[in-house]
Design a protein around this motif. Structure first.
Motif, short mmCIF file in Angstrom:
data_model
loop_
_atom_site.label_atom_id
_atom_site.label_comp_id
_atom_site.label_asym_id
_atom_site.label_seq_id
_atom_site.Cartn_x
_atom_site.Cartn_y
_atom_site.Cartn_z
N ASP A 4 -34.25 -13.65 -21.58
CA ASP A 4 -34.05 -15.04 -21.20
C ASP A 4 -32.57 -15.38 -20.98
O ASP A 4 -32.26 -16.42 -20.42
N ILE A 5 -31.66 -14.53 -21.44
CA ILE A 5 -30.23 -14.79 -21.22
C ILE A 5 -29.96 -14.58 -19.74
O ILE A 5 -30.17 -13.51 -19.19
N ALA A 6 -29.49 -15.66 -19.09
CA ALA A 6 -29.28 -15.62 -17.65
C ALA A 6 -27.84 -15.87 -17.25
O ALA A 6 -27.45 -15.55 -16.13
N ILE A 7 -27.04 -16.44 -18.15
CA ILE A 7 -25.66 -16.77 -17.81
C ILE A 7 -24.77 -16.53 -19.03
O ILE A 7 -25.08 -16.98 -20.13
N LEU A 8 -23.68 -15.82 -18.81
CA LEU A 8 -22.66 -15.58 -19.83
C LEU A 8 -21.52 -16.55 -19.58
O LEU A 8 -21.04 -16.66 -18.45
N VAL A 9 -21.12 -17.28 -20.61
CA VAL A 9 -20.02 -18.24 -20.48
C VAL A 9 -18.84 -17.74 -21.30
O VAL A 9 -18.96 -17.50 -22.50
N LEU A 10 -17.70 -17.59 -20.63
CA LEU A 10 -16.46 -17.18 -21.28
C LEU A 10 -15.40 -18.24 -21.03
O LEU A 10 -15.51 -19.02 -20.08
N VAL A 56 -29.24 -4.76 -14.78
CA VAL A 56 -29.96 -5.46 -15.82
C VAL A 56 -31.44 -5.53 -15.46
O VAL A 56 -31.81 -5.56 -14.28
N SER A 57 -32.27 -5.54 -16.48
CA SER A 57 -33.70 -5.70 -16.23
C SER A 57 -33.99 -7.13 -15.78
O SER A 57 -33.19 -8.03 -16.00
N ASP A 61 -19.93 -3.73 -24.82
CA ASP A 61 -21.20 -3.02 -24.99
C ASP A 61 -22.25 -3.89 -25.67
O ASP A 61 -23.43 -3.88 -25.30
N GLU A 62 -21.83 -4.64 -26.69
CA GLU A 62 -22.78 -5.47 -27.43
C GLU A 62 -23.25 -6.67 -26.61
O GLU A 62 -24.40 -7.10 -26.73
N ILE A 63 -22.38 -7.22 -25.78
CA ILE A 63 -22.80 -8.29 -24.86
C ILE A 63 -23.88 -7.75 -23.94
O ILE A 63 -24.95 -8.35 -23.79
N ASN A 64 -23.61 -6.61 -23.33
CA ASN A 64 -24.58 -6.01 -22.41
C ASN A 64 -25.89 -5.66 -23.11
O ASN A 64 -26.97 -5.87 -22.55
N ALA A 65 -25.81 -5.14 -24.33
CA ALA A 65 -27.02 -4.78 -25.07
C ALA A 65 -27.86 -6.01 -25.39
O ALA A 65 -29.10 -5.98 -25.25
N LEU A 66 -27.22 -7.10 -25.80
CA LEU A 66 -27.97 -8.31 -26.12
C LEU A 66 -28.61 -8.90 -24.87
O LEU A 66 -29.76 -9.36 -24.90
N ILE A 67 -27.89 -8.87 -23.76
CA ILE A 67 -28.47 -9.36 -22.50
C ILE A 67 -29.69 -8.53 -22.12
O ILE A 67 -30.70 -9.07 -21.67
N GLU A 68 -29.62 -7.23 -22.32
CA GLU A 68 -30.75 -6.36 -22.01
C GLU A 68 -31.93 -6.64 -22.94
O GLU A 68 -33.09 -6.64 -22.51
N GLU A 69 -31.66 -6.92 -24.21
CA GLU A 69 -32.73 -7.16 -25.18
C GLU A 69 -33.38 -8.53 -25.01
O GLU A 69 -34.59 -8.66 -25.18
#
Length: 164
Positions: A114-120, A2-3, A103-111
């Protein structure tokens, strides 16, 4: 890979992302993410991914089904964001995407830098904790480019509030 995250730089804030779907446990993830965002001065992003495999029909029918799926997704996101606003007191960003959920989770995180934590949230069904939670175990440990917090599905609102 990730960037670089920008959430700690001036003018930015750390965002927690939760993925909405039709499972009952996803609301556990939304509540935890919202509480963590509120308690840390961060933001909340709610994502709903429409799977494209649902639209394998004639062109006219496919377009109608896609439009209905997007309307339903937007409605679910609006309801969830409304509950967060009413019960927790923060506003959520809502995003609808079409494609593979991972794929869409990863794409949104890349875009959104400021997204720093994914909660599942883990499911409690006999067939396992769910595909996203399963993706982070074993060989899929690097499935997502940011830290992942997994919430047990049987936590009460009070438990979640105490932990967040």
């Amino acid at each position: 890979m990730v960037s670089r995250r920008l959430s700690r730089e001036e003018g930015h804030r750390r965002k927690f992302m939760a993925v909405l779907d039709d499972t009952p446990e996803c609301e556990r993830a939304v509540r935890y993410a919202a509480m963590r965002a509120k308690n840390s001065g961060g933001g909340l992003v709610l994502l709903f991914v429409v799977e494209p495999a649902d639209f394998q029909h004639w062109l006219g029918v496919e377009e109608i089904m896609r439009a209905e799926a997007f309307e339903e997704a937007e409605s679910l996101l609006a309801k969830s964001a409304g509950r967060v606003r009413e019960t927790i007191g923060i506003d959520a960003e809502t995003v609808v995407r079409e494609g593979s959920t991972r794929d869409e989770i990863n794409a949104l995180i890349e875009e959104d830098k400021d997204i720093a934590i994914l909660v599942l949230a883990a499911g409690s069904a006999k067939d396992g904790p769910g595909p996203l939670v399963s993706a982070i175990g074993g060989r899929g440990a690097g499935a997502f480019p940011v830290p992942v917090t997994v919430i047990p599905s049987d936590l009460s609102d009070d438990d979640i509030d105490a932990l967040s």
